[in-house]
Motif scaffolding. Structure first.
Motif, PDB file in Angstrom:
ATOM      1  N   GLY A 160      61.332  63.287   2.653  1.00  0.00           N
ATOM      2  CA  GLY A 160      60.246  63.725   1.791  1.00  0.00           C
ATOM      3  C   GLY A 160      60.298  65.191   1.403  1.00  0.00           C
ATOM      4  N   PHE A 161      61.369  65.900   1.774  1.00  0.00           N
ATOM      5  CA  PHE A 161      61.463  67.319   1.435  1.00  0.00           C
ATOM      6  C   PHE A 161      61.629  67.490  -0.074  1.00  0.00           C
ATOM      7  N   ARG A 162      60.883  68.433  -0.630  1.00  0.00           N
ATOM      8  CA  ARG A 162      60.991  68.718  -2.060  1.00  0.00           C
ATOM      9  C   ARG A 162      62.103  69.707  -2.347  1.00  0.00           C
ATOM     10  N   ASP A 163      62.443  70.503  -1.343  1.00  0.00           N
ATOM     11  CA  ASP A 163      63.401  71.581  -1.540  1.00  0.00           C
ATOM     12  C   ASP A 163      64.577  71.387  -0.587  1.00  0.00           C
ATOM     13  N   ASN A 208      64.837  73.730   2.527  1.00  0.00           N
ATOM     14  CA  ASN A 208      64.063  73.379   3.719  1.00  0.00           C
ATOM     15  C   ASN A 208      64.823  72.382   4.591  1.00  0.00           C
TER      16      ASN A 208
END
Length: 141
Positions: free
Chosen positions: A115-118, A121
């Motif tokens: 679910g990381f957007r970047d 990260n």
């Protein structure tokens, strides 16, 4: 029980498994002869004993290329192409176990971080998980 007798190291066999392996050797010569190159290959990667360590891969390759088992022949062709690297690994006693362990941690982190957007990260989390940094959480001792 016969399957496990064939897969385990001979020195780790239980008494019943040793008996089963001897029974397989007597009754199914084709199966037993297919397992011999596997056991010989284990001997190649044992700790080196001087000058004989460089000869171990060559001896295994010469026997494996004459095997009737298709898989062993294919493995011997691949090993022959990497013969020098295998001999060095046997002499130095090194393996890629540590690299595989880190790779496993990174893959697990990627699966957890879906679910990381970047991407930064995700990379930071993977680097954190693969390091040995002690992390002190607030409010915990």
């Amino acid at each position: 029980m016969g399957k496990y007798a064939l897969l385990k190291n001979p020195e780790n066999l239980a008494e019943a498994q040793s008996g089963k392996l001897a029974e397989i050797a007597r009754e199914d010569k084709r199966l037993h002869s297919a397992c011999l190159p596997k056991e010989d290959l284990r001997g190649v990667f044992k700790p080196p004993d001087g000058a004989a360590a460089a000869e171990k891969p060559d001896r295994w390759l010469s026997r494996a290329c004459r095997s009737w088992t298709k898989e062993i022949k294919e493995l011997s062709k691949r090993a022959r192409r990497r013969r020098e690297a295998i001999a060095r690994a046997v002499e130095l006693g090194v393996s890629n176990a540590r690299v595989e362990a880190v790779n496993n941690k990174v893959e697990l982190t990627v699966r957890m971080g879906c679910g990381f957007r970047d991407i930064d990260n995700l990379i930071a989390l993977a680097m954190l998980r693969c390091s040995n940094l002690p992390i002190k959480l607030p409010g915990r001792a």
